[in-house]
Design a protein around this motif. Structure first.
Motif, short mmCIF file in Angstrom:
data_model
loop_
_atom_site.label_atom_id
_atom_site.label_comp_id
_atom_site.label_asym_id
_atom_site.label_seq_id
_atom_site.Cartn_x
_atom_site.Cartn_y
_atom_site.Cartn_z
N ILE A 11 30.43 57.65 2.14
CA ILE A 11 30.05 56.52 2.99
C ILE A 11 29.27 57.00 4.21
CG2 ILE A 11 32.30 56.46 4.19
CD1 ILE A 11 30.10 53.39 3.44
N GLN A 12 29.59 58.22 4.67
CA GLN A 12 28.87 58.72 5.86
C GLN A 12 27.38 58.92 5.60
OE1 GLN A 12 32.09 60.34 5.45
NE2 GLN A 12 32.85 60.80 7.49
N SER A 13 27.01 59.12 4.32
CA SER A 13 25.57 59.29 4.06
C SER A 13 24.86 57.94 4.09
CB SER A 13 25.35 59.99 2.72
OG SER A 13 26.13 59.41 1.71
N PHE A 14 25.61 56.86 4.03
CA PHE A 14 24.99 55.54 4.01
C PHE A 14 25.08 54.81 5.34
CE2 PHE A 14 26.12 55.73 -0.63
CZ PHE A 14 24.82 55.86 -1.05
N GLU A 15 26.29 54.76 5.88
CA GLU A 15 26.50 53.92 7.06
C GLU A 15 25.96 54.62 8.30
OE1 GLU A 15 27.78 50.61 7.13
OE2 GLU A 15 27.11 50.76 9.19
N LYS A 16 24.87 54.09 8.85
CA LYS A 16 24.24 54.70 10.02
C LYS A 16 24.96 54.23 11.29
CE LYS A 16 20.77 56.37 7.49
NZ LYS A 16 21.07 55.76 6.22
N GLU A 17 24.84 55.05 12.33
CA GLU A 17 25.54 54.67 13.56
C GLU A 17 24.86 53.48 14.26
OE1 GLU A 17 23.66 57.49 16.91
OE2 GLU A 17 25.58 58.13 16.05
N HIS A 18 25.64 52.84 15.12
CA HIS A 18 25.16 51.61 15.76
C HIS A 18 24.62 51.83 17.17
CE1 HIS A 18 27.94 49.89 12.68
NE2 HIS A 18 26.88 49.13 12.51
N THR A 19 24.84 53.02 17.68
CA THR A 19 24.50 53.27 19.09
C THR A 19 23.06 52.93 19.44
OG1 THR A 19 25.77 55.22 18.57
CG2 THR A 19 25.18 54.92 20.86
N ASN A 20 22.11 53.38 18.59
CA ASN A 20 20.70 53.15 18.92
C ASN A 20 20.34 51.69 19.05
OD1 ASN A 20 20.23 55.81 18.92
ND2 ASN A 20 19.30 55.89 16.87
N VAL A 21 20.79 50.91 18.08
CA VAL A 21 20.48 49.47 18.10
C VAL A 21 21.16 48.81 19.30
CG1 VAL A 21 19.98 47.64 16.46
CG2 VAL A 21 21.08 49.71 15.65
N ASP A 22 22.41 49.18 19.54
CA ASP A 22 23.15 48.60 20.67
C ASP A 22 22.44 48.90 22.00
OD1 ASP A 22 24.98 47.89 18.86
OD2 ASP A 22 26.52 49.32 19.44
N GLU A 23 21.99 50.14 22.12
CA GLU A 23 21.33 50.53 23.38
C GLU A 23 20.05 49.75 23.60
OE1 GLU A 23 20.98 54.76 23.16
OE2 GLU A 23 23.05 55.06 23.83
N LYS A 24 19.32 49.52 22.54
CA LYS A 24 18.05 48.77 22.68
C LYS A 24 18.30 47.35 23.18
CE LYS A 24 14.32 50.84 20.27
NZ LYS A 24 14.93 52.03 19.63
N LEU A 25 19.37 46.75 22.70
CA LEU A 25 19.68 45.38 23.14
C LEU A 25 20.09 45.39 24.61
CD1 LEU A 25 19.99 42.41 22.53
CD2 LEU A 25 22.24 42.84 21.58
N PHE A 26 20.84 46.41 24.98
CA PHE A 26 21.24 46.53 26.39
C PHE A 26 19.99 46.71 27.26
CE2 PHE A 26 22.15 49.04 30.14
CZ PHE A 26 23.12 48.25 30.74
N ASP A 27 19.09 47.58 26.83
CA ASP A 27 17.86 47.84 27.60
C ASP A 27 17.03 46.57 27.76
OD1 ASP A 27 18.57 50.44 27.80
OD2 ASP A 27 17.22 51.16 26.22
N LEU A 28 16.97 45.79 26.70
CA LEU A 28 16.20 44.56 26.73
C LEU A 28 16.72 43.63 27.83
CD1 LEU A 28 14.10 42.67 25.33
CD2 LEU A 28 15.89 41.98 23.76
N LYS A 29 18.03 43.49 27.90
CA LYS A 29 18.63 42.65 28.94
C LYS A 29 18.39 43.26 30.32
CE LYS A 29 22.90 42.05 28.20
NZ LYS A 29 23.92 42.97 27.65
N ASN A 30 18.52 44.57 30.35
CA ASN A 30 18.42 45.25 31.63
C ASN A 30 17.02 45.16 32.24
OD1 ASN A 30 20.07 46.58 33.45
ND2 ASN A 30 19.11 48.54 32.97
N ILE A 31 16.00 45.23 31.41
CA ILE A 31 14.63 45.13 31.93
C ILE A 31 14.48 43.80 32.68
CG2 ILE A 31 12.19 44.87 31.32
CD1 ILE A 31 12.69 46.63 28.91
#
Ligand SMILES: [Fe+2]
Ligand SMILES: [Fe+2]
Length: 239
Positions: free
Chosen positions: A165-185
């Motif tokens: 499963i680790q080869s398939f399920e990618k981490e969520h941090t990158n996507v989460d951070e982008k949404l945070f940045d969007l709000k923050n801008i």
């Protein structure tokens, strides 16, 4: 801590947290509850009540997260809920966010707002890629693994034996951070050359979406993945 149980009236549940409305829809539940309880509605709609309660309670109370109980539900049940959430994100949340974003951009005389649009498009692209990957790779792998496990198939099919499963399920941090940045801008940096009310609506929606996504990712990372790792251990160590 306020937790819902089988006797909670469905109306109480909505009054306690209206953000649960889309979650209810994912279970095929619509409004017009009269005096029906969770038990009544789940029986009527043939919904697994314990799973329903675990999902609404973890969404409602962030500190409440019964990992063992949640991991005891079948992969099919968990994936079915996650897939319905994906559909909701694609067909409802994102299009709504886009309509609101356009209103903000059009209300501004400045070109600065274009940066938000560009940023949003990048975010969306990454999120769609993440969802597609789960739908096409991770989830089918889990469902297949579960089947192999239940039917006790031996030797393991190659596509199961060679992956995890680790080869398939990618981490969520990158996507989460982008949404945070969007709000923050918007909140921190951008000159407010737009209609404030439109921007508030847009931000409300982003906050709501963020909460929905966090809850979703938590079920994937803390429930689905550990559950699958356990099955893999059992299957692969025994072979
Ligand atoms: Fe997902
Ligand atoms: Fe995910």
């Amino acid at each position: 801590m306020e937790l819902f149980d089988k006797n909670t009236r469905m109306t109480e549940l909505v009054y306690a947290n209206y953000l649960l409305l889309p979650v209810l829809n994912r279970f095929g539940i619509s409004l017009g509850f009269q005096d029906k309880s969770v038990f009544d509605v789940c029986t009527e709609k043939k919904i697994d009540m314990n799973f329903f309660l675990a999902i609404v309670n973890t969404f409602h109370q962030h500190e409440y997260f019964p990992e063992d109980e949640l991991q005891s539900f079948s992969s099919n049940l968990i994936i079915d809920y996650l897939r319905k959430s994906h559909l909701d994100f694609l067909k409802d949340s994102l299009p709504n966010i886009e309509v609101l974003l356009l209103k903000v951009v059009e209300s501004s005389k400045s070109n600065d707002l274009k940066i938000i649009q560009t940023f949003y498009n990048k975010y969306k692209e990454e999120l769609l890629e993440h969802i597609k990957d789960e739908e096409e790779n991770a989830f089918p792998y889990v469902l297949e693994l579960q089947k192999v496990y239940e039917l006790n198939i031996n030797p393991l099919p190659k596509h199961i034996a060679n992956y995890s499963i680790q080869s398939f399920e990618k981490e969520h941090t990158n996507v989460d951070e982008k949404l945070f940045d969007l709000k923050n801008i918007i909140i921190k940096f951008l000159q407010p050359s737009y209609n404030d009310k439109y921007c508030n609506e847009f931000l409300f929606k982003l906050f709501q979406f963020e909460r929905d996504l966090t809850d979703h990712a938590r079920i994937e990372d803390k429930i689905l993945v550990p559950k699958v790792i356990e099955i893999e251990k059992e299957l692969k160590n025994g072979n």
